[in-house]
Design an enzyme around this catalytic site. Sequence first.
Site, mmCIF file in Angstrom:
data_model
loop_
_atom_site.group_PDB
_atom_site.id
_atom_site.type_symbol
_atom_site.label_atom_id
_atom_site.label_comp_id
_atom_site.label_asym_id
_atom_site.label_seq_id
_atom_site.Cartn_x
_atom_site.Cartn_y
_atom_site.Cartn_z
ATOM 1 N N ASN A 111 0.849 -1.193 0.000
ATOM 2 C CA ASN A 111 0.000 0.000 0.000
ATOM 3 C C ASN A 111 0.886 1.246 0.000
ATOM 4 O OD1 ASN A 111 0.674 0.668 2.810
ATOM 5 N ND2 ASN A 111 -0.603 -1.101 3.337
ATOM 6 N N LYS A 124 -13.360 1.019 15.736
ATOM 7 C CA LYS A 124 -12.028 0.435 15.944
ATOM 8 C C LYS A 124 -11.552 0.640 17.371
ATOM 9 C CE LYS A 124 -10.397 0.870 11.157
ATOM 10 N NZ LYS A 124 -9.414 1.486 10.240
#
Length: 406
Positions: free
Chosen positions: A208, A339
Amino acid sequence: MPRLVGIGVTGGIAAYKIADLVSQLSKQEDIEVSVIMTESATRFISPLTFRTLSNREVHTDLWQESPGHRVQHIGLAQSMDLFVVAPATANIIGKMAAGIADDLLSTMLLATNAPILAVPSMNSGMYENPVVQRNLNTLRDMGIHILEPDSGYLACGDAGKGRLPDNSAIYERIMSMLQPGNDLQGLKIMVNAGTTCENIDPVRFITNRGTGKMGFAIARAARRRGANVILVSGPSQLQPPPGVLWESVWSAEEMCEKMLGYQDECNIIIGAAAVGDFKVARTADQKIKKSGNASDRITLELVQNPDIIKTLGARKKMGQIIIGFAAETQNVMENARKKLESKNLDFIVANDVTMEGAGFAIDTNIVTIITRDGEIRPYPKMTKDQVAEAILDKAADLFKTINCDI
């Protein structure tokens, strides 16, 4: 108010390297640089170079007039917040140890009340000479800081100890000495950073856009504030900050395994890496060859990687702080809160990576810190170094609060 750093440049071959150091320091908004050169130094590099880089007058002569001070060497010396001598030749080290003041630099070193950092650089035979070592020990006994030289090939052709350390090491020592306080002294902090890579075959891999800039900034700032720092990093073009324990890894599984091995000894864990969520289900043993037919397709089956911070959060010990990042492109706050809870974090740093001035491969970020008790604090666009300080400020306060209650 900007802090004034004096850079004393002496007549060593490494004098030219200090130009980049002056440039780095001068780019900091809260630092001004004043360069003082010996006559010998001017034979290696022009004062004009330093004047251009620092945007300040360069001082070379004990007798030159200075409109800003009644007595130049006294006024300038007393205005310093830190005095650095780099390169520090055997000659200036001997003068400092003996209290000799026969030029502008040596006189100012006697007159200053600021902390002094000397960075020796010379031929290895000179450096190892008992007289030079005695003088260095005298300086240490006087409270003067010494940054040891590196080993390697020297300009004279010899190899040994005496090379000027990299400017990054000098810069970090300067910033550490300017840092107010050591509020993280005695704490062990682990940071992950960079990207992770998942092999497709022996040649190709998926990854990424992570560069490591945010995580490296946090590790660097934590070290300056006195912490023992472990930096677990995937591939990155960045050099690890001096003084940290650097663990280089490739894949998400390798990063997770490495961090689990250190978790129990850490007080604070910060997950700043851009960990790949997926890996290839079956890695090819040999390079996958393309066919001659341009319409042919290859399908890769992806499976989930371990969620590193969630795995660490499930094993969190009493008194330990774990901090995560939520790099999102939509529903930033909602996804960040999820999260925060699911990974058992103490707080999370949320950012929208689509915003101008935030995200990967740039030097700034725009973040919001969200805590478990519902506090939400947005920050304006800041450098990643400034974001790192804000994160560590919050982590230090939270660590003290939690551990006072245990």
